[in-house]
Design an enzyme around this catalytic site. Structure first.
Site, short mmCIF file in Angstrom:
data_model
loop_
_atom_site.label_atom_id
_atom_site.label_comp_id
_atom_site.label_asym_id
_atom_site.label_seq_id
_atom_site.Cartn_x
_atom_site.Cartn_y
_atom_site.Cartn_z
N ASP A 93 53.37 16.50 57.82
CA ASP A 93 53.04 17.43 56.44
C ASP A 93 53.75 18.37 56.40
O ASP A 93 53.64 19.57 55.61
CB ASP A 93 51.50 18.19 56.87
CG ASP A 93 49.86 17.34 57.03
OD1 ASP A 93 50.57 16.42 56.14
OD2 ASP A 93 49.31 17.36 57.94
N CYS A 94 55.51 18.52 57.24
CA CYS A 94 56.32 19.49 56.75
C CYS A 94 56.70 18.89 56.04
O CYS A 94 58.25 17.79 56.13
CB CYS A 94 56.78 19.38 58.71
SG CYS A 94 58.02 20.67 58.49
N GLY A 95 57.31 19.70 54.85
CA GLY A 95 58.48 18.85 53.77
C GLY A 95 60.03 18.83 55.10
O GLY A 95 60.44 17.94 54.49
#
Length: 140
Positions: free
Chosen positions: A10-12
Site C-alpha cells: 500500500d506504500c508508493g
C-alpha cells in the site's frame, strides 16, 4: 544475488523500490511485514545493519506513534520494540537487504546504492518523478 525487501504494497515508496529491484534483474524475497512482522531480533539486525537508531527507523506519520507517546524522552529501545511488535506499521519501510548492504530505502532510489546491478535503465516513479533518464543518467 539474494535480495530481501520488507514491503508494504500500500506504500508508493515501497512499490517504487520493489520495481527498481526487479528492473535490476533480481526477483527479491518479498516480506509483507504487516502480515508477517519480523521478530524483535530481526528488527534490531535490520536497523543496526542500516546504520540507524531504532527511533530513526520508526514511522510516525499515519501510525499510533504520538498516541502511544513514543516521542517522549526516556522511552527505551525495549519499549519501542514492544510498540513495533504490537503495531508493525510503526516500522518504517521499505527495508532492503542485499549482499552489498542494508538500507531503509526512503527515498526509494536509495536502493540503487545497494544493488549489484544499479544500471537499471530509465526509471520513473509512480508519481512521475524521473529517477533515471532515457540516457541512463541518474537525476536524483
Amino acid at each position: 544475488m539474494t535480495v530481501t525487501i520488507y514491503h508494504n504494497p500500500d506504500c508508493g515508496t515501497s512499490r517504487n523500490t520493489l520495481a527498481m529491484i526487479r528492473q535490476s534483474g533480481v526477483e527479491p524475497t518479498v516480506v509483507e511485514y504487516l502480515k508477517t512482522p519480523p521478530s524483535r531480533e530481526r528488527i534490531v539486525e535490520l536497523v543496526s545493519a542500516a546504520g540507524l537508531s531504532l527511533r530513526d527507523a520508526m514511522r510516525k506519520k499515519d501510525t499510533p506513534y504520538e498516541e502511544l507517546e513514543l516521542s517522549e524522552a526516556g522511552v527505551s529501545d525495549d519499549a519501542l520494540l514492544d510498540a513495533i511488535q504490537a503495531h508493525p506499521i510503526l516500522l518504517n519501510r521499505p527495508f532492503v537487504e542485499t549482499p552489498v548492504g542494508t538500507r531503509l530505502c526512503r527515498p526509494s532510489e536509495v536502493v540503487l546504492d545497494i544493488l549489484e546491478n544499479p544500471d537499471i535503465g530509465p526509471f520513473t516513479k509512480e508519481d512521475g518523478e524521473v529517477i533515471i533518464d532515457a540516457e541512463g543518467k541518474r537525476l536524483v
